[in-house]
Write an enzyme that holds these catalytic residues in place. Sequence first.
Site, mmCIF file in Angstrom:
data_model
loop_
_atom_site.group_PDB
_atom_site.id
_atom_site.type_symbol
_atom_site.label_atom_id
_atom_site.label_comp_id
_atom_site.label_asym_id
_atom_site.label_seq_id
_atom_site.Cartn_x
_atom_site.Cartn_y
_atom_site.Cartn_z
ATOM 1 N N ASP A 1 2.262 3.145 -7.920
ATOM 2 C CA ASP A 1 1.435 2.397 -6.496
ATOM 3 C C ASP A 1 0.076 3.357 -7.062
ATOM 4 O O ASP A 1 -0.453 4.557 -7.276
ATOM 5 C CB ASP A 1 2.026 2.945 -5.347
ATOM 6 C CG ASP A 1 2.528 1.899 -5.085
ATOM 7 O OD1 ASP A 1 2.879 1.200 -5.871
ATOM 8 O OD2 ASP A 1 3.218 1.721 -3.715
ATOM 9 N N HIS B 1 3.640 6.897 -8.256
ATOM 10 C CA HIS B 1 1.860 6.633 -8.417
ATOM 11 C C HIS B 1 1.343 7.402 -9.415
ATOM 12 O O HIS B 1 1.621 7.882 -9.551
ATOM 13 C CB HIS B 1 2.056 7.900 -7.103
ATOM 14 C CG HIS B 1 2.004 7.211 -5.123
ATOM 15 N ND1 HIS B 1 3.588 7.753 -5.332
ATOM 16 C CD2 HIS B 1 1.483 6.642 -4.580
ATOM 17 C CE1 HIS B 1 3.415 7.452 -3.816
ATOM 18 N NE2 HIS B 1 2.948 6.677 -3.089
HETATM 19 ZN ZN LIG Z 1 -0.060 4.228 -1.453
#
Ligand SMILES: [Zn+2]
Length: 257
Positions: A78, A225
């Site tokens: 992400d 992430h």
């Molecule tokens: Zn996010």
Amino acid sequence: MARHGGGRGWYGKVLGAACGVTLLAVGASMWTAQAGVVSGSSPKATVSARPAGDVKPVAVDIAHASDQGARGVNLTIDDGPDPVWTPQVLDVLREYGVKATFCMVGTQAQAHPDLVKKVVADGHRLCDHSVSHDTTMDKKSEAFQSKQILDAERMITEASGGVRPMYYRAPGGAFTPYSRTLAASRGMRPLGWNVDTKDFEQPGADAIVATVERELPNGPTVLLHDAGGDRSETVEALRRLIPRLEEQGYSFGFPVR
Ligand SMILES: [Zn+2]
């Protein structure tokens, strides 16, 4: 322990979790700058230019099952793309021949179209993660939610060269019935997660790996992430995690749509 990918029990527990919170301040100022644009006054402020004929609606409920079945794992990455970390994540995935789903922030995609195209060229899937990553989106107006979702869809699709995002993940999991319905109508399945690695807190690569191994029984979709700070631990964790999980009989796939 039985896995329950596809169940809803996890969702309430992670609803308040923040992901990529470091992007929030930047995103908020971007949004403020955009808010004064009258819809339709600029090609960048409207989604009407995109042909809609190829869009097929998908289910509105939040997906987290894997297309690889009971021993499947969905890696979801992400808040990028990021010029430092996304290429390193792509290198590791390519090394092991593993596919993932990249939930991109619209402004990041717009700033780094070369990276979006690389993600697509490597066989990964795209996910709309809103324009500015406002984790309080569920408290905002429908007009705000709509603009965040549809503008990011357009930014990502333009950056990819026409490949559309297949999922929508609300920033911080801040879905609403409205945002899920809107995303699904655009062919983007709402996408949750089962395993929050908290890699953005930089707990160390070992801790990230341990969290995944401990929490995978909760379901197959893992949140990681590739932006929002130093993601070297995430890269290292992936390098250790993929062969470990393959040894345990897991295979890597995509969230069901
Ligand atoms: Zn996010």
